[in-house]
Design a protein around this motif. Structure first.
Motif: not given
Length: 296
Positions: A222-247
Motif C-alpha cells: 500500500p505505501a508504494a501507491m503513494a506514488l500516484l497520490g492516492d492512498q486508496t489505490k492499493v489493489h492495483r498498480r498503474a500503467g505507464a499512461i496513468e503514471v504519466a498523467k498523474e506525474a
C-alpha cells in the motif's frame, strides 16, 4: 562467443560500477514522491559508507553486462543485415535502425534488471538486489520481473537508436576534420564521441525513463501507491499512461526532466568509458570496425 559479445559484456559491467553513485541519485530524484523528501545533506549521507556506493549494482553488473553484450551483437548483426539486404553502403539511417533493433533485443534482459535495480536503489532501509528479486518471484512469479516492460522496451529502442547514431555521427565529424592520427588522439576521440553519445541518448528518452522509473517503483504494498497520490489505490498498480498523467498533474512538464542534469553528467562519463573499453577490446582482438558511414 564473438569478440563483440565479450567486449560489450565487459564494457557494460565496468560502466555500471563507475556510474552507480550518480545513477542512485538519478533514480531517487525521478521517483522522489515514493521516498521521504530529500535534501542536499540527506543525499550526501546516502554515500557515507562504501556499501552505499554500490547499492543496487548486483543485478545490473550481471544483467547490464549481458544486456550490453546482447546490444552490441544485435546492433552489429542488424546493421550488416540491413545494409546487405538493401545493397547500400552504411549510413546514419541504417545505423539508427540497427541501434533501435539492438535496443529492442535487450528487452528480455533490461526489464528485470531495471526493475530490480530501481527497487533496490529506492528501498529504505537498503535491501539487496537478490532479496528483492526473490520477493518479486515469490509474490508475482517470474512474470512479475517484467512489470513495466512495454515502456522499458520503447525507451531502449529509441534510446539505443540515438546512441549508435550520435556516436557514428560525432566520430564521422571529428575524423573528417583531423589532420593527423595518433594513439592519443584516437583515444581522445573515442572518449569524446562516446560521452556525447551517452548525453544524446538520455536526452532523447529521459521523459520515458522517468515514467519507467515511476512505474517500476510501484510494488504490491500500500505505501508504494503513494506514488500516484492516492492512498486508496492499493489493489492495483498503474500503467505507464496513468503514471504519466498523474506525474504531469502533480508537477507539469518539469517533472519529466527531473534528474536530467545529474543523468547527463553520469551518461557522459559512463558512455565515454564504455566505448573506450569496447573499442579497446575489439582492437586488441583485431576486430575494430572500419567506419565509412555516409551522412544522412
Amino acid at each position: 562467443m564473438s569478440a563483440d559479445f565479450w567486449a560489450g559484456y565487459v564494457s557494460g559491467a565496468v560502466g555500471i560500477v563507475i556510474g552507480n553513485p550518480l545513477d542512485l541519485i538519478k533514480v531517487r530524484l525521478q521517483a522522489k514522491d515514493a521516498i521521504p523528501a530529500q535534501t542536499t545533506v540527506s543525499y550526501a549521507r546516502q554515500f557515507e559508507t562504501p556499501s552505499s556506493l554500490v547499492t543496487g549494482t548486483a543485478a545490473p553488473v550481471l544483467g547490464y553486462g549481458a544486456l550490453n553484450a546482447l546490444l552490441f551483437v544485435s546492433y552489429n548483426r542488424s546493421e550488416a543485415a540491413i545494409n546487405n539486404y538493401l545493397a547500400i553502403s552504411p549510413n546514419l539511417w541504417t545505423t539508427w535502425a540497427a541501434g533501435a533493433i539492438g535496443g529492442l533485443a535487450t528487452w528480455v534482459v533490461s526489464t528485470p534488471t531495471e526493475l530490480v535495480k530501481c527497487r533496490a536503489q529506492l528501498s529504505l532501509p537498503p535491501t539487496s538486489s537478490w532479496k528483492i528479486a526473490r520477493q518479486i518471484v515469490k509474490s508475482e512469479g517470474f512474470r512479475g520481473l517484467y512489470f513495466g516492460g512495454v515502456v522499458t522496451a520503447l525507451r531502449d529502442s529509441i534510446g539505443y537508436g540515438f546512441y549508435f547514431w550520435s556516436y557514428e555521427l560525432s566520430t564521422q565529424l571529428i575524423t573528417s576534420s583531423k589532420q593527423e592520427k595518433s594513439l592519443t588522439k584516437d583515444a581522445a576521440r573515442v572518449l569524446l564521441c562516446g560521452g556525447l553519445a551517452g548525453v544524446v541518448t538520455w536526452a532523447s528518452v529521459f521523459p520515458l525513463d522517468v515514467i519507467k522509473t515511476r512505474v517500476q517503483a510501484q510494488t504490491n504494498e500500500p505505501a508504494a501507491m503513494a506514488l500516484l497520490g492516492d492512498q486508496t489505490k492499493v489493489h492495483r498498480r498503474a500503467g505507464a499512461i496513468e503514471v504519466a498523467k498523474e506525474a504531469y498533474r502533480q508537477g507539469g512538464l518539469r517533472v519529466f526532466f527531473r534528474g536530467l542534469t545529474i543523468c547527463s553528467v553520469r551518461a557522459f562519463v559512463v558512455s565515454a568509458i564504455q566505448w573506450a573499453v569496447y573499442e579497446g577490446i575489439m582492437h586488441e582482438l583485431d576486430q575494430g570496425k572500419q567506419r565509412s558511414v555516409e551522412p544522412v
